[in-house]
Write a protein that holds these residues in place. Structure first.
Motif, PDB file in Angstrom:
ATOM      1  N   VAL A  12       1.115  -1.456   0.080  1.00 43.93           N
ATOM      2  CA  VAL A  12      -0.055   0.451  -0.182  1.00 43.93           C
ATOM      3  C   VAL A  12       0.590   1.171  -0.138  1.00 43.93           C
ATOM      4  CG1 VAL A  12      -2.013  -1.384   1.412  1.00 43.93           C
ATOM      5  CG2 VAL A  12      -0.948  -0.147   2.171  1.00 43.93           C
ATOM      6  N   GLN A  13       0.382   2.830  -0.710  1.00 44.03           N
ATOM      7  CA  GLN A  13       1.078   3.413  -0.333  1.00 44.03           C
ATOM      8  C   GLN A  13       0.826   4.084   0.712  1.00 44.03           C
ATOM      9  OE1 GLN A  13      -0.566   6.358  -3.847  1.00 44.03           O
ATOM     10  NE2 GLN A  13       0.044   4.287  -5.345  1.00 44.03           N
ATOM     11  N   PRO A  14       1.849   5.318   1.384  1.00 40.24           N
ATOM     12  CA  PRO A  14       1.114   5.755   2.775  1.00 40.24           C
ATOM     13  C   PRO A  14      -0.078   6.223   2.894  1.00 40.24           C
ATOM     14  CG  PRO A  14       3.668   6.506   2.388  1.00 40.24           C
ATOM     15  CD  PRO A  14       2.993   5.752   0.547  1.00 40.24           C
ATOM     16  N   GLY A  15      -0.175   6.622   3.908  1.00 42.95           N
ATOM     17  CA  GLY A  15      -1.398   7.787   4.438  1.00 42.95           C
ATOM     18  C   GLY A  15      -2.557   6.040   3.844  1.00 42.95           C
ATOM     19  N   ALA A  16      -2.019   4.790   3.388  1.00 46.65           N
ATOM     20  CA  ALA A  16      -3.236   4.119   3.307  1.00 46.65           C
ATOM     21  C   ALA A  16      -3.577   2.875   4.451  1.00 46.65           C
ATOM     22  CB  ALA A  16      -2.637   3.369   2.438  1.00 46.65           C
ATOM     23  N   SER A  17      -4.244   2.261   4.776  1.00 49.70           N
ATOM     24  CA  SER A  17      -5.125   0.912   5.825  1.00 49.70           C
ATOM     25  C   SER A  17      -5.163   0.260   5.493  1.00 49.70           C
ATOM     26  CB  SER A  17      -6.567   1.511   6.267  1.00 49.70           C
ATOM     27  OG  SER A  17      -6.965   3.257   7.136  1.00 49.70           O
ATOM     28  N   LEU A  18      -4.905  -0.890   6.668  1.00 47.66           N
ATOM     29  CA  LEU A  18      -5.026  -2.609   6.446  1.00 47.66           C
ATOM     30  C   LEU A  18      -5.672  -2.924   7.442  1.00 47.66           C
ATOM     31  CD1 LEU A  18      -1.321  -3.480   4.794  1.00 47.66           C
ATOM     32  CD2 LEU A  18      -3.854  -3.662   3.084  1.00 47.66           C
ATOM     33  N   ARG A  19      -6.361  -3.934   7.128  1.00 43.69           N
ATOM     34  CA  ARG A  19      -6.849  -4.384   8.337  1.00 43.69           C
ATOM     35  C   ARG A  19      -6.030  -6.223   8.339  1.00 43.69           C
ATOM     36  NH1 ARG A  19     -13.203  -6.262   9.833  1.00 43.69           N
ATOM     37  NH2 ARG A  19     -12.239  -7.397   7.889  1.00 43.69           N
ATOM     38  N   LEU A  20      -5.625  -6.722   9.303  1.00 41.12           N
ATOM     39  CA  LEU A  20      -4.605  -7.616   9.967  1.00 41.12           C
ATOM     40  C   LEU A  20      -5.831  -8.630   9.838  1.00 41.12           C
ATOM     41  CD1 LEU A  20      -1.152  -6.710  10.145  1.00 41.12           C
ATOM     42  CD2 LEU A  20      -2.653  -7.293   8.084  1.00 41.12           C
ATOM     43  N   MET A  83      -5.002  -1.330  11.172  1.00 38.47           N
ATOM     44  CA  MET A  83      -4.091   0.088  10.098  1.00 38.47           C
ATOM     45  C   MET A  83      -4.253   0.884  10.054  1.00 38.47           C
ATOM     46  SD  MET A  83      -0.888  -3.107  10.010  1.00 38.47           S
ATOM     47  CE  MET A  83      -0.750  -3.791   8.829  1.00 38.47           C
ATOM     48  N   ASN A  84      -4.600   2.264  10.677  1.00 42.27           N
ATOM     49  CA  ASN A  84      -4.455   3.373   9.439  1.00 42.27           C
ATOM     50  C   ASN A  84      -3.356   4.075   9.616  1.00 42.27           C
ATOM     51  OD1 ASN A  84      -7.367   2.512   9.669  1.00 42.27           O
ATOM     52  ND2 ASN A  84      -7.582   3.016  11.519  1.00 42.27           N
ATOM     53  N   ARG A  85      -3.476   4.800   8.340  1.00 39.82           N
ATOM     54  CA  ARG A  85      -2.291   5.657   8.520  1.00 39.82           C
ATOM     55  C   ARG A  85      -1.457   5.532   8.326  1.00 39.82           C
ATOM     56  NH1 ARG A  85      -2.583   9.808  12.824  1.00 39.82           N
ATOM     57  NH2 ARG A  85      -4.720   8.852  13.949  1.00 39.82           N
ATOM     58  N   LEU A  86      -1.329   4.165   7.237  1.00 37.24           N
ATOM     59  CA  LEU A  86       0.040   3.606   7.582  1.00 37.24           C
ATOM     60  C   LEU A  86       1.505   4.539   6.763  1.00 37.24           C
ATOM     61  CD1 LEU A  86      -0.890   0.463   5.915  1.00 37.24           C
ATOM     62  CD2 LEU A  86       0.305   0.559   8.317  1.00 37.24           C
ATOM     63  N   GLU A  87       2.722   3.723   7.296  1.00 37.54           N
ATOM     64  CA  GLU A  87       4.380   4.585   7.237  1.00 37.54           C
ATOM     65  C   GLU A  87       4.796   4.038   6.510  1.00 37.54           C
ATOM     66  OE1 GLU A  87       3.642   8.238  11.274  1.00 37.54           O
ATOM     67  OE2 GLU A  87       5.129   6.724  10.644  1.00 37.54           O
ATOM     68  N   PRO A  88       6.120   4.253   5.939  1.00 43.68           N
ATOM     69  CA  PRO A  88       7.155   3.339   5.312  1.00 43.68           C
ATOM     70  C   PRO A  88       7.896   2.814   6.973  1.00 43.68           C
ATOM     71  CG  PRO A  88       6.942   5.217   4.385  1.00 43.68           C
ATOM     72  CD  PRO A  88       5.971   5.465   5.283  1.00 43.68           C
ATOM     73  N   GLU A  89       8.190   3.114   7.797  1.00 44.08           N
ATOM     74  CA  GLU A  89       8.597   3.009   8.743  1.00 44.08           C
ATOM     75  C   GLU A  89       7.703   1.764   9.012  1.00 44.08           C
ATOM     76  OE1 GLU A  89      10.225   6.634   8.192  1.00 44.08           O
ATOM     77  OE2 GLU A  89       7.853   6.083   8.164  1.00 44.08           O
ATOM     78  N   ASP A  90       6.237   1.521   8.488  1.00 48.41           N
ATOM     79  CA  ASP A  90       5.402   0.885   9.162  1.00 48.41           C
ATOM     80  C   ASP A  90       5.333  -1.472   8.528  1.00 48.41           C
ATOM     81  OD1 ASP A  90       4.177   1.583  11.393  1.00 48.41           O
ATOM     82  OD2 ASP A  90       2.697   3.120  10.233  1.00 48.41           O
ATOM     83  N   THR A  91       6.416  -0.589   7.659  1.00 52.49           N
ATOM     84  CA  THR A  91       7.404  -2.062   6.301  1.00 52.49           C
ATOM     85  C   THR A  91       7.450  -3.077   7.502  1.00 52.49           C
ATOM     86  OG1 THR A  91       7.380  -0.953   4.501  1.00 52.49           O
ATOM     87  CG2 THR A  91       8.277  -2.774   4.918  1.00 52.49           C
ATOM     88  N   ALA A  92       6.660  -4.098   7.860  1.00 50.12           N
ATOM     89  CA  ALA A  92       7.371  -5.314   8.481  1.00 50.12           C
ATOM     90  C   ALA A  92       6.327  -6.881   7.764  1.00 50.12           C
ATOM     91  CB  ALA A  92       7.406  -4.491   9.642  1.00 50.12           C
ATOM     92  N   VAL A  93       7.321  -7.076   8.221  1.00 49.36           N
ATOM     93  CA  VAL A  93       6.459  -8.672   8.472  1.00 49.36           C
ATOM     94  C   VAL A  93       6.074  -8.949  10.058  1.00 49.36           C
ATOM     95  CG1 VAL A  93       6.193 -11.211   8.544  1.00 49.36           C
ATOM     96  CG2 VAL A  93       7.751 -10.069   7.231  1.00 49.36           C
ATOM     97  N   TYR A  94       4.241  -9.000  10.065  1.00 52.88           N
ATOM     98  CA  TYR A  94       3.543  -8.806  11.247  1.00 52.88           C
ATOM     99  C   TYR A  94       2.733 -10.165  11.042  1.00 52.88           C
ATOM    100  CZ  TYR A  94       2.926  -4.148  10.607  1.00 52.88           C
ATOM    101  OH  TYR A  94       3.515  -2.631  10.434  1.00 52.88           O
TER     102      TYR A  94
END
Length: 130
Positions: A12-20, A83-94
């Protein structure tokens, strides 16, 4: 040890949301504790959120507080990490881990790096990039 099923990651792009999602039969019960973890490239695995039915509270580390939120659906035997307002720093394996019954409260759980979870899940990749 029984493995949990984690899913919902993606690019996703910065600012996007995902639900795990983290699915396991124990989430049909109302007494459990869960920890959410992530591991970024070149870094050690870290706990980012914990929930415990012992006190009904959720705990978030500062880096995700206000952006991430946990929830559950017992009918679907699934817990979620929004997860809201995702940032590049959030890149990881969850990944997720769980224990039942809940032995300690959420804050204590997240402060115990040696806590032994009975159930662990395989990670799902989250990539935040423009």
């Amino acid at each position: 040890e029984v493995q949990l099923q984690a899913s919902g990651g993606g690019l996703v792009q910065p600012g996007a949301s995902l639900r795990l999602s983290c699915a396991a039969s124990i989430f049909r019960r109302d007494d459990y504790a869960i920890g959410w973890f992530r591991q970024a490239p070149g870094k050690e695995r870290e706990v980012i959120s914990c929930f415990s039915s012992r006190d009904g509270n959720a705990y978030y580390v500062d880096s995700v507080k206000g952006r991430f939120a946990v929830s559950s659906d017992s009918a679907k035997s699934t817990v979620y990490l929004q997860m809201n307002r995702l940032e590049p720093e959030d890149t990881a394996v969850y990944s997720c881990a769980a224990d039942s019954p809940a032995a300690v409260g959420a804050t204590i759980l997240c402060s115990m790096p040696s806590y032994k979870y009975d159930y662990w899940g395989h990670g799902t990749q989250v990539t935040v990039s423009s």
